[in-house]
Design an enzyme around this catalytic site. Structure first.
Site, mmCIF file in Angstrom:
data_model
loop_
_atom_site.group_PDB
_atom_site.id
_atom_site.type_symbol
_atom_site.label_atom_id
_atom_site.label_comp_id
_atom_site.label_asym_id
_atom_site.label_seq_id
_atom_site.Cartn_x
_atom_site.Cartn_y
_atom_site.Cartn_z
ATOM 1 N N CYS A 2 13.415 -49.795 -44.730
ATOM 2 C CA CYS A 2 13.615 -51.166 -45.186
ATOM 3 C C CYS A 2 14.072 -51.148 -46.642
ATOM 4 O O CYS A 2 13.859 -50.194 -47.370
ATOM 5 C CB CYS A 2 12.375 -52.026 -45.053
ATOM 6 N N ARG A 27 18.489 -46.298 -46.151
ATOM 7 C CA ARG A 27 17.060 -46.328 -45.856
ATOM 8 C C ARG A 27 16.788 -46.648 -44.387
ATOM 9 O O ARG A 27 15.667 -46.509 -43.913
ATOM 10 C CB ARG A 27 16.367 -47.365 -46.747
ATOM 11 N N TRP A 76 13.782 -52.677 -40.936
ATOM 12 C CA TRP A 76 13.643 -51.633 -39.918
ATOM 13 C C TRP A 76 12.405 -52.008 -39.128
ATOM 14 O O TRP A 76 11.299 -51.983 -39.646
ATOM 15 C CB TRP A 76 13.484 -50.276 -40.586
ATOM 16 N N ASN A 112 8.282 -54.973 -47.410
ATOM 17 C CA ASN A 112 8.319 -53.639 -46.826
ATOM 18 C C ASN A 112 6.890 -53.190 -46.589
ATOM 19 O O ASN A 112 6.012 -53.466 -47.404
ATOM 20 C CB ASN A 112 8.997 -52.631 -47.761
ATOM 21 N N GLY A 113 6.672 -52.462 -45.513
ATOM 22 C CA GLY A 113 5.342 -51.933 -45.253
ATOM 23 C C GLY A 113 4.739 -52.509 -43.988
ATOM 24 O O GLY A 113 5.435 -53.102 -43.155
ATOM 25 N N GLU A 495 14.433 -25.905 -40.029
ATOM 26 C CA GLU A 495 15.265 -26.874 -40.741
ATOM 27 C C GLU A 495 16.628 -27.028 -40.072
ATOM 28 O O GLU A 495 17.161 -28.137 -39.981
ATOM 29 C CB GLU A 495 15.429 -26.439 -42.203
ATOM 30 N N LYS A 499 18.154 -30.578 -38.603
ATOM 31 C CA LYS A 499 19.459 -31.125 -38.994
ATOM 32 C C LYS A 499 20.300 -31.427 -37.759
ATOM 33 O O LYS A 499 20.976 -32.453 -37.689
ATOM 34 C CB LYS A 499 20.202 -30.132 -39.899
ATOM 35 N N GLU A 502 18.664 -34.551 -35.681
ATOM 36 C CA GLU A 502 18.554 -35.866 -36.289
ATOM 37 C C GLU A 502 19.899 -36.548 -36.496
ATOM 38 O O GLU A 502 19.957 -37.784 -36.530
ATOM 39 C CB GLU A 502 17.781 -35.801 -37.617
ATOM 40 N N HIS A 518 6.992 -16.181 -24.132
ATOM 41 C CA HIS A 518 5.758 -16.900 -23.807
ATOM 42 C C HIS A 518 6.069 -18.302 -23.290
ATOM 43 O O HIS A 518 5.365 -19.257 -23.609
ATOM 44 C CB HIS A 518 4.839 -16.949 -25.029
ATOM 45 N N LYS A 617 15.426 -43.046 -44.670
ATOM 46 C CA LYS A 617 15.416 -42.013 -45.698
ATOM 47 C C LYS A 617 14.004 -41.719 -46.190
ATOM 48 O O LYS A 617 13.590 -40.573 -46.290
ATOM 49 C CB LYS A 617 16.299 -42.451 -46.873
#
Length: 622
Positions: A2, A27, A76, A112-113, A495, A499, A502, A518, A617
């Site tokens: 947001c 964001r 968001w 926001n929140g 990582e 990448k 996402e 395994h 973000k």
């Protein structure tokens, strides 16, 4: 996640709000809205779903709305589905429809929140005659302020204070009151917000890029504090309503740093900025040929007294911790545990008094990481923050801070912040090794030479991007991709896999190579892409053996290794080489081809690289 912007001054507010929101698109959001007031006239509220362009079109780029005071928001969804009705701003009056248009409400606000007890508060307000048009917790917060404002006949600061005491959760709030034209009132708890002041103008925003064009002088609102903005002025208050004196912080990076600079996407620009980010970060930590962390309060005596390190982080920062764990334990013989902040904060903490909890966060506002930091402090353990944003909440609350100098990172998928965090952890590892007597001055000098050589070697890796672009286009239609490695290479694989998934939306997983048999190897089919990371000399042959096993089951192999390991080509179908460096630091070089692979795969699939779906973000709520 947001975004909030606000402006009050002599210029039309709406165009400034829209431009500020455009700087916060990274964001993550699903809808947007603005509210503008022209003096004592009614507030005009306009909302739209989808891209910010839809809101801009509805307001003719903001020109259709008159007034020099306004607030804006990109949402968001948390409470309530993405819709025009649930979009912010929200109003305190009882109205039908979406809460848009000219509104007579006493209070208009954005948030926001998450308000955790909004159901309880909503029931209370319903009993007092309030009606609700949306499914959001934000509307509850706005109407609760209105309730206190009208019931007790108090001013905005006192009304917001009462709301803050009553609600549970996290928030950054910006509100306009009908009776106070030309002013904006803001409050925060655990969600980021900054305020900027210029000549006859004031601004607020969730992040610096939204207002950097207009001012470099910013204030950070503390936790459980309020602010009252007028044109060119700001006053801060605590929960008692008493004024607080604050000093502004000067933003040193320029506005161009938050622009694309000729690159197609922010992500590829930031990939190319990694050598500079690492060089600048190391330069801030190396003085007179030695690692010097005394500016952060980390003396050799303090480091020598640490018995164990707990690295706490989320997402890519957690992957930094995974790589750093190997370095700290091997180089400094410091027992190290790496924990997800979202798990750490809810465990029964068994922390030694002389332990060090290291919290890694690009924004310095990550909700779970901040909660973990506070849990560690409550347990009486020293905390160290590694953050990229000066003045952020984590930076302010930690006992010690190491700043990374990556500059603004706009793309949702982190690249240069990750590399700068790795560099900071390398420097910290060398300092620990020296303080614990594991290395002498000669070894420290050798490590420093290796660190200082990293930026040029990273630039060398970037020269090979065309080959990776070709390979990404070839495999852009893949359904599954597996990344494997051992030790530090396993951390790099984590990582690289993140990448890929996402930003390309291809299912990918990273596995410790020795774990393949395994269970994981059963997932391989003919043509499945398996990427083996092989930068650690003592683990090279083991990982090659695992790759051979994958090939025997029909996998297509990509190898990522250092120059000189040309035998990889006997096994892999496609090989990428990076310059050799000290084994401890190879993650900084190996990660770049995987960043490029994820980027070019996303481009080949025609996706929005900088703003992947459902992601934000900075994750400032649980």
């Amino acid at each position: 996640m947001c975004g909030i912007v606000g402006y009050t001054g002599s210029r039309p507010a709406a165009p400034i709000l829209l431009e500020g929101l455009s700087k916060l698109e990274y964001r993550g959001y699903d809808s947007a809205g603005i509210a503008v007031r022209d003096g004592a006239s009614l507030a005009q509220v306009v909302k739209a779903t989808g891209k910010l362009k839809n809101l801009s079109d509805k307001t003719d780029g903001g020109r259709a709305l008159a007034g020099g005071c306004g607030i804006g928001h990109t949402r968001w969804a948390t409470h309530g589905e993405p819709s025009q009705t649930n979009a912010h701003p929200h109003v305190s009056g009882n109205c039908s429809g979406t809460g848009s248009g000219p509104v007579e409400s006493a209070v208009v606000g954005v948030h926001n929140g998450i308000i955790e007890n909004f159901d309880e508060l909503k029931a209370k307000l319903l009993r007092h005659g309030y009606q609700f048009y949306s499914a959001t917790d934000t509307e509850v917060a706005v109407k609760l302020v209105d309730y206190y404002y009208n019931k007790y006949k108090i001013g905005p600061v006192d009304a917001i204070n009462r709301m803050m005491v009553r609600v549970r959760g996290s928030y950054a709030l910006a509100m306009m009151f009908r009776d106070y034209p030309g002013e904006i009132f803001a409050a925060r708890k655990d969600s980021p917000m900054i305020i900027g002041v210029g000549e006859g103008e004031s601004y607020l925003a969730s992040d610096v890029p939204a207002i950097l064009k207009y001012t470099r002088s910013v204030y950070y609102i503390g936790n459980m504090e309020l602010a009252r903005l007028g044109p060119g002025s700001v006053t801060f208050y605590d929960l008692n309503g008493d004024e607080i004196a604050k000093q502004p912080t000067q933003i040193t990076w320029d506005a161009e740093a938050a622009e694309k600079g000729g690159y197609e996407h922010f992500m590829i620009k930031e990939i190319h900025e990694q050598p500079v980010a690492v060089r600048d970060t190391l330069a801030s930590l190396i003085r007179d040929g030695r690692i010097d962390l005394e500016a952060a309060g980390l003396t050799d005596e303090l480091l020598a007294g640490v018995s164990r390190a707990h690295i706490v982080a989320c997402g890519s920062a957690w992957h930094v911790g995974m790589a750093a764990q190997y370095v700290l334990e091997d180089m400094a013989a410091l027992p190290t545990r790496v924990e997800l902040a979202s798990e750490f904060r809810y465990r029964k903490l068994l922390l030694e008094e002389d332990a060090l909890v290291i919290v890694i966060s690009q924004s310095g506002e990550t909700a779970d990481s901040l909660a973990a930091l506070r849990a560690a402090k409550a347990a009486g353990v020293r905390t160290l923050a590694i953050v990229n944003v000066v003045g952020s909440t984590i930076a302010r609350e930690a006992d010690n801070v190491l700043y990374t100098l990556a500059g603004p990172e706009i793309a949702v998928a982190t690249t240069k912040a990750y590399s700068a965090q790795l560099a900071a952890m390398y420097a910290l590892s060398v300092a620990f090794a020296r303080a614990r007597g594991r290395i002498d001055a000669e070894a420290e000098a050798r490590y420093i030479d290796e660190l200082n050589a990293l930026p040029d070697k990273m630039a060398k890796v970037l020269e090979d991007k065309e080959r990776i672009q070709w390979f990404a286009a070839k495999y852009a239609g893949a359904k599954d991709i597996f990344f494997i490695g051992r030790g530090i290479d396993y951390a790099v694989s984590l990582e690289g896999s993140l990448k890929m998934k996402e930003i390309s939306y291809i299912h990918s997983e990273a596995y410790a190579a020795g774990e393949l048999k395994h269970g994981t190897i059963s997932l391989l089919e003919n043509g499945t892409l398996v990427i083996g990371v092989l930068t650690q000399d003592d683990l090279f042959e083991k990982t090659i053996s695992n790759m051979v096993e994958c090939k025997a089951r029909g996998a297509y192999l990509m190898g990522l290794t250092g120059y000189g390991h040309y035998s990889v080509e006997d096994t892999a179908d496609f090989t990428v080489y990076v310059p050799r460096a000290d084994q401890h630091f190879m993650a900084s070089l190996a990660v770049i081809p995987l960043q490029l692979l994820g980027y070019y795969t996303s481009v080949a699939r025609g996706l929005d690289v900088d703003k992947p779906r459902n992601l934000a973000k900075s994750v400032t709520v649980e």
